[in-house]
Design a protein around this motif. Structure first.
Motif, short mmCIF file in Angstrom:
data_model
loop_
_atom_site.label_atom_id
_atom_site.label_comp_id
_atom_site.label_asym_id
_atom_site.label_seq_id
_atom_site.Cartn_x
_atom_site.Cartn_y
_atom_site.Cartn_z
N SER A 168 0.84 -1.19 0.00
CA SER A 168 0.00 0.00 0.00
C SER A 168 0.88 1.24 0.00
O SER A 168 2.09 1.17 -0.21
N ALA A 169 0.27 2.38 0.27
CA ALA A 169 1.04 3.62 0.39
C ALA A 169 2.05 3.53 1.52
O ALA A 169 3.07 4.22 1.52
N VAL A 170 1.77 2.67 2.51
CA VAL A 170 2.71 2.49 3.61
C VAL A 170 4.05 2.02 3.07
O VAL A 170 5.12 2.46 3.49
N VAL A 171 4.01 1.10 2.08
CA VAL A 171 5.24 0.60 1.47
C VAL A 171 5.81 1.63 0.51
O VAL A 171 7.00 1.97 0.57
N PHE A 172 4.97 2.13 -0.39
CA PHE A 172 5.46 3.01 -1.45
C PHE A 172 6.01 4.33 -0.90
O PHE A 172 7.07 4.79 -1.31
N VAL A 173 5.28 4.94 0.01
CA VAL A 173 5.70 6.25 0.53
C VAL A 173 6.53 6.09 1.81
O VAL A 173 7.60 6.70 1.93
N GLY A 174 6.06 5.30 2.75
CA GLY A 174 6.72 5.20 4.05
C GLY A 174 7.98 4.36 4.05
O GLY A 174 9.08 4.85 4.26
N TYR A 175 7.82 3.07 3.75
CA TYR A 175 8.96 2.16 3.84
C TYR A 175 9.98 2.39 2.74
O TYR A 175 11.18 2.36 2.98
N LEU A 205 2.16 11.69 -15.70
CA LEU A 205 2.77 10.63 -14.90
C LEU A 205 2.45 10.81 -13.41
O LEU A 205 2.32 9.83 -12.68
N ILE A 206 2.35 12.06 -12.97
CA ILE A 206 1.96 12.28 -11.57
C ILE A 206 0.55 11.73 -11.34
O ILE A 206 0.27 11.12 -10.31
N ALA A 207 -0.33 11.91 -12.34
CA ALA A 207 -1.68 11.35 -12.24
C ALA A 207 -1.61 9.83 -12.14
O ALA A 207 -2.34 9.22 -11.35
N LEU A 208 -0.71 9.22 -12.92
CA LEU A 208 -0.57 7.76 -12.88
C LEU A 208 -0.05 7.31 -11.52
O LEU A 208 -0.51 6.31 -10.97
N VAL A 209 0.91 8.07 -10.96
CA VAL A 209 1.46 7.72 -9.65
C VAL A 209 0.38 7.82 -8.57
O VAL A 209 0.27 6.96 -7.69
N VAL A 210 -0.39 8.89 -8.63
CA VAL A 210 -1.46 9.07 -7.64
C VAL A 210 -2.45 7.90 -7.72
O VAL A 210 -2.87 7.35 -6.70
N LEU A 211 -2.80 7.50 -8.95
CA LEU A 211 -3.69 6.35 -9.11
C LEU A 211 -3.02 5.06 -8.64
O LEU A 211 -3.66 4.19 -8.06
N LEU A 212 -1.71 4.94 -8.87
CA LEU A 212 -0.96 3.77 -8.41
C LEU A 212 -1.09 3.62 -6.90
O LEU A 212 -1.46 2.56 -6.38
N VAL A 213 -0.77 4.70 -6.19
CA VAL A 213 -0.78 4.64 -4.74
C VAL A 213 -2.21 4.61 -4.20
O VAL A 213 -2.49 3.97 -3.18
N LEU A 214 -3.12 5.29 -4.89
CA LEU A 214 -4.53 5.22 -4.51
C LEU A 214 -5.03 3.78 -4.63
O LEU A 214 -5.74 3.28 -3.74
N SER A 215 -4.64 3.11 -5.71
CA SER A 215 -5.04 1.71 -5.92
C SER A 215 -4.50 0.83 -4.80
O SER A 215 -5.23 0.02 -4.22
N ALA A 216 -3.21 0.98 -4.53
CA ALA A 216 -2.58 0.15 -3.49
C ALA A 216 -3.22 0.41 -2.13
O ALA A 216 -3.46 -0.52 -1.35
N SER A 217 -3.48 1.67 -1.85
CA SER A 217 -3.98 2.03 -0.52
C SER A 217 -5.43 1.63 -0.31
O SER A 217 -5.80 1.12 0.74
N MET A 218 -6.26 1.84 -1.33
CA MET A 218 -7.67 1.51 -1.19
C MET A 218 -7.87 0.00 -1.06
O MET A 218 -8.73 -0.47 -0.31
N SER A 219 -7.07 -0.78 -1.80
CA SER A 219 -7.20 -2.23 -1.69
C SER A 219 -6.80 -2.70 -0.30
O SER A 219 -7.45 -3.57 0.29
N THR A 220 -5.72 -2.12 0.23
CA THR A 220 -5.29 -2.48 1.59
C THR A 220 -6.32 -2.04 2.61
O THR A 220 -6.68 -2.79 3.53
N LEU A 221 -6.82 -0.82 2.47
CA LEU A 221 -7.81 -0.29 3.40
C LEU A 221 -9.08 -1.15 3.37
O LEU A 221 -9.65 -1.47 4.42
N ALA A 222 -9.52 -1.53 2.17
CA ALA A 222 -10.72 -2.35 2.06
C ALA A 222 -10.53 -3.69 2.77
O ALA A 222 -11.42 -4.16 3.49
N SER A 223 -9.36 -4.28 2.59
CA SER A 223 -9.07 -5.55 3.25
C SER A 223 -9.04 -5.41 4.76
O SER A 223 -9.56 -6.25 5.50
#
Length: 521
Positions: free
Chosen positions: A54-61, A339-357
């Motif tokens: 998720s964003a925890v990995v992409f941004v934090g870790y 590309l910034i739009a793609l990155v935002v969607l990338l991290v949004l995708s990762a984060s929302m899937s983790t949050l949903a789980s």
């Protein structure tokens, strides 16, 4: 900005559409929580991977460990793929599917209560899961909100609220099946996004060879050395930030253990094996999940390894601490708008899937293991004539309604923490993973393979994992930093369980044999 907004609106529309499409399959408890235990290998593999990263990995870790270890942080991604994905599927996949279906377990706390014939374990595990999933969820909010703020100029608070409302909508509508389908869509975005971003960022530094040469010239700055309480750079040599194992191998191993082995004991990760359809799907999912992890996790940490070429120092003098969460956003500010739009969607995708789980796991645990913790299912009661079909349907609907209410409750609590964060992202994740995996990993894994585990040993492991994490946290991480503490909690559980089991009363042999019959079929 038009492209960013258009892509984001399209993403939101698809996400909600999937929730509406899946709502018919979310009327029963099994349908809402497990997708009817009939989810295929591709969907399960992507659900596992997108919940993992998720964003925890992409941004934090990626930012924190890329700064600390340089290019050697890529080994964390390799560990995530081999240990956290490949071995997890090989060791846990088939046995988890068969045993949980055999004992009719829907959640990890339910597994502990039924496998060890102790409903107190079920209640304790559900409380531990609910409490320690909250800081993890807060970390997910923080990660995506920072990138949204950078990409769209929208304040952090609004970003967090938008993500919370959107996730709540599609999880409440469609349950696990909606989550799994959205995870597949979001996983494709993640694969496309990470490969594109790495290529552009490395090219910005003159290509891979030139970027690696620049990293070899990097040395710890004054802020690094002044605040290096753990002695990370005590034996630093020129070129360590571009070397195979970085400035401190042992510290790096601790991170690999926490982020890779930790997934084996997290309820939201292990729960994916409950719902997979059959053994053929498990074999396919093993391969798909591993490849996904290599690309996404390996790519994230590889990208983070170049952080020092973009950020002069990660230390914030005004706040008096390192702000690792700003490293990746700073690297991405040089990208074109599309590309910034793609990155935002990338991290949004990762984060929302983790949050949903996370919210689905938490709400189902609270509903099935605390509010309705009677073991007998409504299906059994119908077969035995204790209730009729109409009453059974009402009970099932009531449980689903309660889960939906608790999803909102869980999201609101974690959102409140995210809006007033006490720590930076990686610390929140370290605390959550340390307590959950430290308490659950060993008794869950031993429970699948070894008949000799005792209820007392499971209790001891719960106390060990949660106790060590809390004591370390309350002492201001005076014992160990949150990452190393989490790794010690996990590994220590494998010692605690067999030792306590050796000295405490065993379960009745015939009861245990009946549970293990599922592997003979």
């Amino acid at each position: 900005m038009f492209i960013k907004i258009l892509l984001t609106i399209l993403f939101f529309a698809i996400t909600i559409g999937v929730g509406i499409y899946s709502r018919k399959q979310a009327r029963s408890v099994d349908g809402f929580v497990l997708g009817g235990r009939n989810v295929g290998g591709w969907l399960t593999a992507f659900a596992y991977g997108t919940s993992y990263f998720s964003a925890v990995v992409f941004v934090g870790y990626a930012g924190q460990f890329g700064w600390k270890y340089g290019l050697a942080s890529s080994w964390i991604g390799v560990g995530n793929a081999i240990i956290g994905s490949l071995l997890a599927w090989l060791v846990l996949g088939r046995r988890t599917k068969l045993m949980t279906q055999h004992i009719q377990s829907r959640t990890m706390p339910d597994f502990f209560g039924t496998r060890y014939r102790n409903q107190g374990l079920r209640v304790a595990a559900s409380i531990i899961a609910f409490v320690f999933l909250i800081p993890y969820t807060a970390g997910v909010y923080m990660g995506i909100s920072k990138l949204f703020e950078m990409g769209f100029g929208i304040p952090y608070t609004y970003c967090a609220w938008i993500m919370a409302i959107l996730t709540a909508c599609y999880v409440i509508l469609g349950g696990y099946k909606a989550t799994a389908i959205n995870d597949f869509i979001q996983g494709i975005i993640m694969l496309l996004g990470i490969t594109t971003v790495i290529a552009v960022v490395i090219n910005h530094q003159g290509g891979l060879t030139e970027a690696m040469h620049k990293m070899a010239m990097q040395v710890p700055n004054a802020d690094d050395l002044a605040h290096d309480k753990a002695g990370l750079y005590a034996n630093f040599k020129a070129g360590d930030f571009a070397s195979w194992f970085g400035p401190n191998v042992m510290s790096l191993i601790g991170v690999v253990v926490l982020t890779s082995l930790g997934t084996w004991g997290l309820p939201q990760m292990v729960g994916k094996f409950y719902s997979i359809s059959d053994e053929g799907a498990i074999r396919r999912g093993t391969i798909i999940s591993t490849i996904f992890a290599f690309i996404v996790a390996g790519g994230c940490y590889f990208l983070g390894g170049f952080g020092r070429l973009f950020v002069p120092t990660a230390f914030n003098a005004e706040r008096g601490k390192f702000v690792y969460d700003n490293i990746i956003p700073s690297m991405l500010e040089t990208l074109p708008d599309a590309l910034i739009a793609l990155v935002v969607l990338l991290v949004l995708s990762a984060s929302m899937s983790t949050l949903a789980s996370l919210v689905l796991t938490s709400s189902s645990t609270m509903t099935l293991d605390l509010i309705y913790r009677d073991k007998k299912s409504t299906d059994e009661e119908v077969r035995e004539g204790e209730i009729d079909d109409m009453i059974a349907e009402k009970i099932e609907r009531r449980k689903v309604v309660i889960m939906r209410v608790l999803i909102v409750f869980f999201i609101v609590i974690s959102l409140m923490i995210a809006l007033n964060p006490p720590q930076f992202i990686a610390q929140l994740m370290g605390i959550s993973w340390g307590a959950l995996a430290g308490a659950f990993l060993a008794p869950f894994l031993y429970g699948l393979y070894w008949r000799g585990v005792t209820p007392a040993a499971v209790w001891a492991c719960f106390v060990w994992g949660v106790g060590l994490t809390l004591v370390n946290m309350l002492t201001g991480n005076a014992i160990l930093n949150p990452i190393d503490c989490g790794a010690v909690a996990m590994v220590g559980g494998f010692i605690v369980v067999p030792i306590v089991s050796f000295f405490t009363p065993k379960l009745k042999t015939d009861k245990v044999d009946k549970i293990f019959e599922c592997y003979k079929k």
